[in-house]
Design a protein around this motif. Structure first.
Motif, mmCIF file in Angstrom:
data_model
loop_
_atom_site.group_PDB
_atom_site.id
_atom_site.type_symbol
_atom_site.label_atom_id
_atom_site.label_comp_id
_atom_site.label_asym_id
_atom_site.label_seq_id
_atom_site.Cartn_x
_atom_site.Cartn_y
_atom_site.Cartn_z
ATOM 1 N N GLU A 202 0.814 -1.207 0.000
ATOM 2 C CA GLU A 202 0.000 0.000 0.000
ATOM 3 C C GLU A 202 0.849 1.259 0.000
ATOM 4 O O GLU A 202 0.458 2.271 -0.594
ATOM 5 C CB GLU A 202 -0.966 0.020 1.184
ATOM 6 C CG GLU A 202 -1.910 1.210 1.117
ATOM 7 C CD GLU A 202 -3.041 1.178 2.115
ATOM 8 O OE1 GLU A 202 -3.889 2.094 2.072
ATOM 9 O OE2 GLU A 202 -3.097 0.246 2.941
ATOM 10 N N ILE A 203 2.009 1.224 0.638
ATOM 11 C CA ILE A 203 2.835 2.438 0.637
ATOM 12 C C ILE A 203 3.370 2.722 -0.760
ATOM 13 O O ILE A 203 3.578 3.880 -1.130
ATOM 14 C CB ILE A 203 3.943 2.342 1.704
ATOM 15 C CG1 ILE A 203 3.294 2.370 3.104
ATOM 16 C CG2 ILE A 203 4.951 3.489 1.573
ATOM 17 C CD1 ILE A 203 4.265 2.391 4.261
ATOM 18 N N LEU A 207 2.699 6.321 -2.411
ATOM 19 C CA LEU A 207 3.732 7.117 -3.084
ATOM 20 C C LEU A 207 3.272 7.521 -4.484
ATOM 21 O O LEU A 207 3.469 8.667 -4.910
ATOM 22 C CB LEU A 207 5.033 6.317 -3.179
ATOM 23 C CG LEU A 207 6.141 6.941 -4.048
ATOM 24 C CD1 LEU A 207 6.738 8.156 -3.344
ATOM 25 C CD2 LEU A 207 7.218 5.927 -4.370
ATOM 26 N N CYS A 208 2.656 6.590 -5.194
ATOM 27 C CA CYS A 208 2.322 6.834 -6.595
ATOM 28 C C CYS A 208 1.078 7.685 -6.790
ATOM 29 O O CYS A 208 0.824 8.148 -7.902
ATOM 30 C CB CYS A 208 2.178 5.502 -7.331
ATOM 31 S SG CYS A 208 3.757 4.670 -7.575
ATOM 32 N N LEU A 209 0.295 7.900 -5.730
ATOM 33 C CA LEU A 209 -0.914 8.713 -5.856
ATOM 34 C C LEU A 209 -0.847 10.018 -5.078
ATOM 35 O O LEU A 209 -1.739 10.867 -5.202
ATOM 36 C CB LEU A 209 -2.135 7.910 -5.404
ATOM 37 C CG LEU A 209 -2.508 6.743 -6.324
ATOM 38 C CD1 LEU A 209 -3.590 5.874 -5.688
ATOM 39 C CD2 LEU A 209 -2.972 7.243 -7.686
ATOM 40 N N ALA A 210 0.211 10.203 -4.272
ATOM 41 C CA ALA A 210 0.341 11.427 -3.480
ATOM 42 C C ALA A 210 0.633 12.629 -4.385
ATOM 43 O O ALA A 210 1.341 12.513 -5.386
ATOM 44 C CB ALA A 210 1.454 11.271 -2.455
ATOM 45 N N ALA A 211 0.078 13.773 -4.028
ATOM 46 C CA ALA A 211 0.289 14.991 -4.806
ATOM 47 C C ALA A 211 1.542 15.738 -4.374
ATOM 48 O O ALA A 211 2.196 16.411 -5.173
ATOM 49 C CB ALA A 211 -0.930 15.910 -4.668
ATOM 50 N N ALA A 221 -1.001 8.627 7.329
ATOM 51 C CA ALA A 221 -1.691 8.699 8.621
ATOM 52 C C ALA A 221 -2.941 7.824 8.647
ATOM 53 O O ALA A 221 -3.295 7.249 9.681
ATOM 54 C CB ALA A 221 -2.063 10.145 8.935
ATOM 55 N N ARG A 222 -3.627 7.707 7.504
ATOM 56 C CA ARG A 222 -4.901 6.979 7.507
ATOM 57 C C ARG A 222 -4.786 5.530 7.037
ATOM 58 O O ARG A 222 -5.812 4.876 6.801
ATOM 59 C CB ARG A 222 -5.937 7.734 6.682
ATOM 60 C CG ARG A 222 -5.642 7.887 5.207
ATOM 61 C CD ARG A 222 -6.814 8.584 4.520
ATOM 62 N NE ARG A 222 -6.692 8.584 3.081
ATOM 63 C CZ ARG A 222 -6.405 9.654 2.347
ATOM 64 N NH1 ARG A 222 -6.205 10.822 2.945
ATOM 65 N NH2 ARG A 222 -6.330 9.568 1.026
ATOM 66 N N LEU A 223 -3.576 5.017 6.916
ATOM 67 C CA LEU A 223 -3.399 3.595 6.597
ATOM 68 C C LEU A 223 -4.098 2.746 7.658
ATOM 69 O O LEU A 223 -3.876 2.931 8.863
ATOM 70 C CB LEU A 223 -1.909 3.234 6.566
ATOM 71 C CG LEU A 223 -1.045 3.867 5.471
ATOM 72 C CD1 LEU A 223 0.433 3.634 5.768
ATOM 73 C CD2 LEU A 223 -1.402 3.309 4.103
ATOM 74 N N THR A 224 -4.921 1.825 7.242
ATOM 75 C CA THR A 224 -5.579 0.918 8.186
ATOM 76 C C THR A 224 -4.668 -0.267 8.458
ATOM 77 O O THR A 224 -4.264 -0.978 7.524
ATOM 78 C CB THR A 224 -6.922 0.415 7.628
ATOM 79 O OG1 THR A 224 -7.785 1.550 7.420
ATOM 80 C CG2 THR A 224 -7.585 -0.567 8.582
ATOM 81 N N ALA A 517 -4.147 4.658 0.282
ATOM 82 C CA ALA A 517 -4.131 4.829 -1.168
ATOM 83 C C ALA A 517 -5.446 5.418 -1.666
ATOM 84 O O ALA A 517 -5.473 6.175 -2.636
ATOM 85 C CB ALA A 517 -3.865 3.490 -1.850
ATOM 86 N N GLY A 518 -6.544 5.031 -1.012
ATOM 87 C CA GLY A 518 -7.834 5.554 -1.424
ATOM 88 C C GLY A 518 -8.550 4.672 -2.417
ATOM 89 O O GLY A 518 -9.293 5.174 -3.276
#
Length: 554
Positions: A202-203, A207-211, A221-224, A517-518
């Motif tokens: 997931e990380i 990384l690939c979706l962060a702006a 912070a919101r990783l489950t 990731a969302g």
């Protein structure tokens, strides 16, 4: 007779330009360049000047992959060089290779022949350390979860419902299911867990979706990571892990800059697989490229049913990207394989098998059209392709009303893709659309993809998947986009169903919330998030001589 040059030999014979010259060509200011030696660098996104209007975005995807090989990345790189040769300001934005496939079945993943990104050995092996940073962050969080349980468990985590797995960038089936915490009370609480390959972690997706860095921190912070005894989800931030994870990712968030053999700037950043992850390079790298070049070519892994669908419905959705054209890479050999011709006979002319196999290409073209994008077929030529087979495909494309251009990028580099470049430039459109509305729920999203992209007739949910659906609804996660993990070899979840199957059933095995990731990962069929090595892994052929020259990277 002289033996044909290998990819690595061609790359090693090339004289690279200083990365500072490539950065100048790419419009990257010197103060934003973090060099890693003379031929590769990171771009410090905090030091970039305000961008201009964004360039045109061209997505490169492919038909359903086969053992014959299609050369999607090779075509993308050659096309980027062709655009440069024609006087355009072009850049490539690609994924970083995972050492899993490099050491496993695929070998090196930086293009091939005279259509490569370089330095190819560095790119294939460690590069600038992004994968290591992702693994370090992932495993740090796993250690903090286990330590929290060991040190009193103030959050009330149910150790049977810890969902955060460790990762490793190696194909290792032995780590799919493991037991940790053995050895007595001083060594933790015994529990079942497993490893994910780094590319599917997931990380990596975060990384690939962060702006930018603040967005990266919010996602971390919101990783489950787990659920409590009463079923409440536990996030990474509740363990006090966010700052440490972000610190480990401080350099990894910056995109990497290298070059093609033709001197075109290439941003190589992030490497999620498309069959078990979302299959696209980082949004940051693509956006940096779009702000500094007139034309940007980026890739989505495997075919339109996997990487391209996820590019539109996940990456383009998150980044508000418009796609101006889609190149679908095909080869005559692969189409004949999809038409039922045995692998041993692919060098033999067979119009009957080609006629059957082109149905696979037609399906991919139709899929891309559903996103409102303009598809262009790039026919990647091999030496054994016959005049009759090439003529058949040209006639098919004319009858099917789709643009087709032949290319010879392995042997000729950018020069061999100039006709393709001209066809692409003639077929640019204004933008693209999305396939489904996540607000209608996960089941609706899965059904739209299954029916419209895979041409499935039914969707069957396992008992585990039905329990997962209930958890998603309970926590308000059922309105997230979906990332379907499926075999790359078929439109169905059966890897042996080649061509263009219809009327099949999509078997949904598990639904995994990726809250950082969302999106929701949808495991189907027998797909695994930790691949295994083949009977003879590529690692057996890799070596280094006394002068430090690497061989065997294809």
């Amino acid at each position: 007779m002289t033996a044909p040059l290998t990819d690595v030999a061609i790359a090693q014979a090339h004289t690279l330009e200083p990365i500072t010259e490539i950065a100048l060509r790419a419009g990257i200011p010197p103060e934003a360049l973090i060099t890693y030696g003379p031929t590769k660098a990171k771009v410090d996104i905090t030091r970039l000047r305000p961008g201009r209007d964004v360039g045109k975005l061209i997505l490169v995807t492919g038909i359903s992959p086969t053992p014959a090989g299609e050369g999607k990345s090779t075509v993308l790189i050659g096309l980027a060089d062709a655009l440069t040769r024609l006087g355009h300001s072009a850049a490539a934005a690609l994924r970083e290779p995972s050492q899993g496939p490099v050491m496993g079945i695929k070998g090196g993943a930086a293009g091939g022949g005279y259509s490569q990104i370089v330095p190819m050995e560095d790119i294939n092996l460690h590069f600038t350390g992004d994968f290591h940073a992702i693994a370090a962050a992932t495993n740090t969080l796993a250690a903090m979860v286990d330590n929290h349980v060991q040190q009193g468990n103030a959050l009330g985590i149910d150790s049977r419902r810890i969902v955060w797995q460790r990762c490793l960038d190696v194909n290792d089936r032995s780590l799919r299911s493991v037991i940790t915490g053995l050895g007595g009370t001083a060594h933790g609480t015994p529990r079942e867990t497993g490893f994910t390959i780094t590319a599917a972690s997931e990380i990596m997706a975060v990384l690939c979706l962060a702006a930018d860095l603040p967005d990266l921190k919010e996602r971390l912070a919101r990783l489950t990571v787990a659920f409590t005894f009463d079923g409440t989800p536990v996030a990474a931030d509740e363990l006090g892990a966010t700052g440490a994870l972000a610190a480990l990712m401080k350099e990894a968030i910056n995109p990497n800059l290298v070059q093609t053999l033709g001197g075109t700037p290439a941003y190589v950043h992030g490497g999620p697989f498309a069959n078990i992850a979302h299959g696209c390079n980082s949004l940051i790298a693509t956006q940096v490229a779009l702000r500094h070049s007139d034309i940007v070519l980026t890739e989505a892994g495997f075919g339109s049913d996997l990487g391209a669908e996820k590019f539109f419905d996940i990456k383009a959705r998150h980044g508000r990207l418009d796609v101006n054209a889609v190149v679908i890479v095909a080869t005559i050999r692969s189409l004949k394989y999809n038409g039922g011709l045995p692998r041993t006979d692919l060098g033999t002319e067979s119009l009957d098998h080609l006629r059957e196999g082109v149905k696979n290409l037609a399906r991919h073209v139709a899929n891309i059209q559903q996103f409102g994008a303009t598809p262009i077929v790039a026919l990647n030529l091999f030496t054994g392709d016959t005049a009759a087979e090439r003529a058949f495909l040209r006639a098919w494309a004319k009858d099917f009303h789709v643009a087709l251009a032949e290319c010879e990028v392995w042997a000729r580099g950018g020069e061999g893709a100039e006709d393709l470049a001209r066809v692409v430039l003639e077929n640019l459109s204004q933008g693209s659309s999305l396939l489904y509305d996540p607000e209608r729920g996960v089941e609706h999203s899965i059904e739209v993809i299954a029916r419209r992209i895979y041409r499935a007739e039914k969707i069957e949910y396992s008992p585990q998947a039905l329990r997962d659906l209930a958890v998603l609804r309970e926590n308000g996660w059922d309105r997230l986009p979906v990332c379907i993990s499926k075999t790359q070899y078929s439109f169905s979840d059966d890897p042996t169903a080649l061509g263009a199957p219809t009327g099949h059933t999509l078997h949904v095995r598990q639904l995994i919330p990726r809250t950082g990731a969302g999106f929701i990962v949808v495991l189907t069929g027998a797909v695994m998030t930790m691949p295994g090595l083949p009977a003879r892994p590529a690692a057996e052929g890799i070596d280094i001589d006394d002068d430090g020259r690497i061989t065997g990277l294809f």
